[in-house]
Write an enzyme that holds these catalytic residues in place. Sequence first.
Site, PDB file in Angstrom:
ATOM      1  N   ASP A   1       0.832  -1.204   0.000  1.00 34.23           N
ATOM      2  CA  ASP A   1       0.000   0.000   0.000  1.00 34.23           C
ATOM      3  C   ASP A   1       0.870   1.259   0.000  1.00 34.23           C
ATOM      4  O   ASP A   1       1.864   1.346   0.721  1.00 34.23           O
ATOM      5  CB  ASP A   1      -0.897  -0.014   1.248  1.00 34.23           C
ATOM      6  CG  ASP A   1      -1.767   1.203   1.359  1.00 34.23           C
ATOM      7  OD1 ASP A   1      -2.655   1.361   0.494  1.00 34.23           O
ATOM      8  OD2 ASP A   1      -1.566   1.999   2.294  1.00 34.23           O
TER       9      ASP A   1
ATOM     10  N   GLU B   1       1.187  -0.613  -5.248  1.00 34.82           N
ATOM     11  CA  GLU B   1       0.135   0.380  -5.433  1.00 34.82           C
ATOM     12  C   GLU B   1       0.811   1.738  -5.559  1.00 34.82           C
ATOM     13  O   GLU B   1       1.238   2.331  -4.566  1.00 34.82           O
ATOM     14  CB  GLU B   1      -0.849   0.393  -4.255  1.00 34.82           C
ATOM     15  CG  GLU B   1      -2.053   1.277  -4.529  1.00 34.82           C
ATOM     16  CD  GLU B   1      -2.438   2.202  -3.379  1.00 34.82           C
ATOM     17  OE1 GLU B   1      -3.519   2.802  -3.439  1.00 34.82           O
ATOM     18  OE2 GLU B   1      -1.652   2.333  -2.428  1.00 34.82           O
TER      19      GLU B   1
END
Length: 573
Positions: free
Chosen positions: A213, A255
């Site tokens: 993330d 990401e």
Amino acid sequence: MDFAPPYARRGLEHDPQWYRRAVFYEVMVRSFADTNSDGIGDIPGLISKLDYLEWLGVDALWLPPFYSSPLLDGGYDVANFMTVLPEFGTIDDFQELVSQAHARNMRIVMDLPLNHTSDQHHWFQESRTNPSGPYGDYYVWSDTDEIRQHIRIIFSDTEDSNWAFDSERRQFYFHRFFSHQPDLNYHNPAVHSEMHDIARFWLGMGVDGFRLDAIPYLYESDEGTGESEPETHEFLRTFRSFLDTEFPGRVLIAEANQWPSETAEYLGTEETPECHMAFDFPIMPRIFYALRSQQAEPLQMVLAETVDIPPGTAWGVFLRNHDELTLEMVSEEERQALYGWYAYDPRMRVNVGIRRRLAPLLDNSRQELQLAHALLLSLPGSPFLYYGDEIGMGDNIWLEDRDSSRTPMQWSPDRNAGFSDADPGKLYLPVVQSLAFHYSSSNVETQLAQGTSLLHWVRNLIHLRKEHPVFGVGPLTVVSSDNPSVVAFVRDMPIEECKPGESPETLLCVYSFAHQPLSVTLSLPESFRANRVTEITGGGRFPSPNEQGQLVLTLPPQSFYWLSLAGIKASVA
């Protein structure tokens, strides 16, 4: 609802590059199924639905955070990386989930928020109370908040600074996201060791990989932008080396909300690899733009952009997920148009994006839902589906932040949509009860009973995709057309990508975004001029291209063709 297959479980197949052909499914544990009647989804509930996911055709589950957390940011505010939030279950439950998924030849990928923790994490509590202690340098502290003012604020609608003052330590701490999520200090080698230990803990239980993330934001400096700084890539190369050495065959997914040429840097090189996969963000908003503008050119331009990525790596593509539909990667003119089409009510917006689910975005149009899914499943890379989109679930814009699209999965027309036996008032979020998307009509059980439902249609298309591995590993070549509402491309499978028993194949994918029927002339490159053209969803024969390589097609409004091209001059030896 019994989805158990009539054959024995195969177990997990050995394929080091499984992720390149996989269909991923993002499922939030909290939102999927509740087994203990507390109104909150749990890991045993997810286990109970694995047969459904296998039936659907899912190869891998992506689980957003289920760690111990105050849940101020959907679990991305982690308070303890090595525990399961008790309301979701236990470590033993999670191990059973991995085992049961693997028995169905499904992988488990979990979120690993490397950039920050919750301010409730014991590292931060120790850092703020004991600056000279072992955790004193785990976070980014400063005596002033006037430095690094050039680093952009990501959550500009809720935060007015990347710095927050801590009354205990009497210093400011740095945060790229919410102020309750202090950034870790990656200039401290101890933080690296902690992250290796955390990864080792979960990988040791059989986890098949991590979605990393907010990966561009690990490092910041006085001179840099705080995004994609060189040290971030150095850390990733070391992290990948650790993974390949101790846990070969596991996957890292980046990401990074950037242009493909920049995102590709997170894949590294063949000699110095970083991640195995990275999400392709710019495609997503351009699909939605084409659906309303009826103009395919912006999407075609992104598809035609050639970005070399290392062998064995792949893109991840998606329509929607647990976050907002981000509009950071479009022009201001396009952004305002997208807001006008899809987020006319200010409650539908958050940050620089739109907080709506797929079906409400598309006004529950079956044509548009099918067109969008077909495009997703034919793009280069691996598709990521969002739970509930296969049944056209709705959202609730009256809920706060991004909870609007994180409501309970709708399994049946029974109380609480079959999600939970709890009193409706106990549910962590209410089930969707809007007129167009009411759970009594929009649910798995009802759509299973309808052979022409969206659920059956999506499942059939997923399984058709799996029959044609070219969708996962073949390159894309844009084909020119004489109609601005049409985008067309060829997916061509190199022979070196074929597994034993597979043969190279070439598919022509054609999509019309027009709101009325049209005729289009496609100009096929010489290497793709076929003697035989067959539509693969039904097997119907189509006219072949003429000697100049022109193929004339007629398409209904907002429709598509997947065409097999046979008897061509192969583009590979």
